[in-house]
Design a protein around this motif. Structure first.
Motif, PDB file in Angstrom:
ATOM      1  N   ARG A  32       0.861  -1.189   0.000  1.00  0.00           N
ATOM      2  CA  ARG A  32       0.000   0.000   0.000  1.00  0.00           C
ATOM      3  C   ARG A  32       0.890   1.229   0.000  1.00  0.00           C
ATOM      4  O   ARG A  32       1.841   1.320   0.768  1.00  0.00           O
ATOM      5  CB  ARG A  32      -0.905   0.002   1.224  1.00  0.00           C
ATOM      6  CG  ARG A  32      -1.819   1.206   1.237  1.00  0.00           C
ATOM      7  CD  ARG A  32      -2.760   1.175   2.408  1.00  0.00           C
ATOM      8  NE  ARG A  32      -3.402   2.473   2.512  1.00  0.00           N
ATOM      9  CZ  ARG A  32      -4.458   2.708   3.227  1.00  0.00           C
ATOM     10  NH1 ARG A  32      -5.016   1.724   3.906  1.00  0.00           N
ATOM     11  NH2 ARG A  32      -4.975   3.902   3.273  1.00  0.00           N
ATOM     12  N   SER A  34       0.746   5.680  -0.306  1.00  0.00           N
ATOM     13  CA  SER A  34      -0.111   6.855  -0.112  1.00  0.00           C
ATOM     14  C   SER A  34       0.630   8.112  -0.521  1.00  0.00           C
ATOM     15  O   SER A  34       1.853   8.183  -0.432  1.00  0.00           O
ATOM     16  CB  SER A  34      -0.526   6.979   1.360  1.00  0.00           C
ATOM     17  OG  SER A  34      -1.234   5.838   1.770  1.00  0.00           O
ATOM     18  N   THR A  66      -4.394   6.783  -2.363  1.00  0.00           N
ATOM     19  CA  THR A  66      -3.757   5.542  -1.931  1.00  0.00           C
ATOM     20  C   THR A  66      -3.889   4.531  -3.058  1.00  0.00           C
ATOM     21  O   THR A  66      -4.888   4.504  -3.773  1.00  0.00           O
ATOM     22  CB  THR A  66      -4.382   4.951  -0.645  1.00  0.00           C
ATOM     23  OG1 THR A  66      -5.754   4.671  -0.889  1.00  0.00           O
ATOM     24  CG2 THR A  66      -4.236   5.886   0.531  1.00  0.00           C
ATOM     25  N   ASP A 176       3.428   2.837   2.511  1.00  0.00           N
ATOM     26  CA  ASP A 176       2.942   2.980   3.888  1.00  0.00           C
ATOM     27  C   ASP A 176       3.788   2.100   4.790  1.00  0.00           C
ATOM     28  O   ASP A 176       4.135   0.987   4.431  1.00  0.00           O
ATOM     29  CB  ASP A 176       1.481   2.540   4.004  1.00  0.00           C
ATOM     30  CG  ASP A 176       0.520   3.557   3.401  1.00  0.00           C
ATOM     31  OD1 ASP A 176       0.987   4.577   2.861  1.00  0.00           O
ATOM     32  OD2 ASP A 176      -0.690   3.312   3.473  1.00  0.00           O
TER      33      ASP A 176
END
Length: 182
Positions: A32, A34, A66, A176
């Protein structure tokens, strides 16, 4: 550990990408990222209809973004969230080429590395099992690159037939540190 999709597909040319871009494709399970993005939407009726069909985000300045990439079924599911707007695609190597599926549409990408950037031109497409003629393909001017130590993206998609802008989104992402939400 298996080799992530993009590294496996691009082979040694993947190593020519800067660290931030390589890290942005180090999908081993779930990754992930962002950051922030700006989005411009086309204004013609045709371009707006196509952008809505694919679920592209509305126009916005400096919206939180994101991207969650999940390895599955031999490919990667990408969920992109621009503010509250989400859209998905599934990338997979099929018959030796990188493909990206948006619901019933599947596009063959001419994914390649040049000048330390990763480019995503659309080369062919299908609607379900039906091959799309070249004049039905969107123009994809999309690239990923590193600037100031960050992963940057710049994606411009133009409508088939007219060349009208459907959507242009650009911005930056950082991985992240926290685990992605379940």
């Amino acid at each position: 550990m298996t080799t992530p999709l993009f590294h496996s597909y691009l082979g040694s040319s993947f190593d020519a990408l800067p660290a931030a871009v390589q890290d942005g494709h180090a999908v081993d399970g779930v990754l992930r990222m962002s950051g922030k993005s700006s989005v411009i939407r086309g204004t013609s009726l045709w371009a707006r209809a196509l952008a809505a069909t694919f679920g592209f985000p509305p126009a916005a300045d400096e919206v939180p973004v994101t991207v969650t990439m999940s390895a599955q079924d031999g490919g990667e599911l990408w969920e992109r969230r621009f503010g509250n707007k989400r859209f998905w695609s599934f990338l997979k190597v099929t018959d030796g080429v990188m493909t990206e599926r948006f619901a019933p549409f599947t596009f063959t990408l001419g994914l390649h590395v040049k000048d330390a950037q990763l480019f995503y031109p659309v080369r062919a497409g299908r609607l379900g099992p039906i091959k799309l003629p070249t004049w039905c393909l969107p123009l994809s001017i999309a690239r990923e690159f590193e600037a100031n130590g960050k992963f940057h993206f710049d994606v411009e998609l133009r409508a088939p037939l007219t060349g009208a802008l459907m959507v242009h989104y650009h911005g930056w992402l950082l991985p992240d540190k926290a685990a992605p939400p379940k």
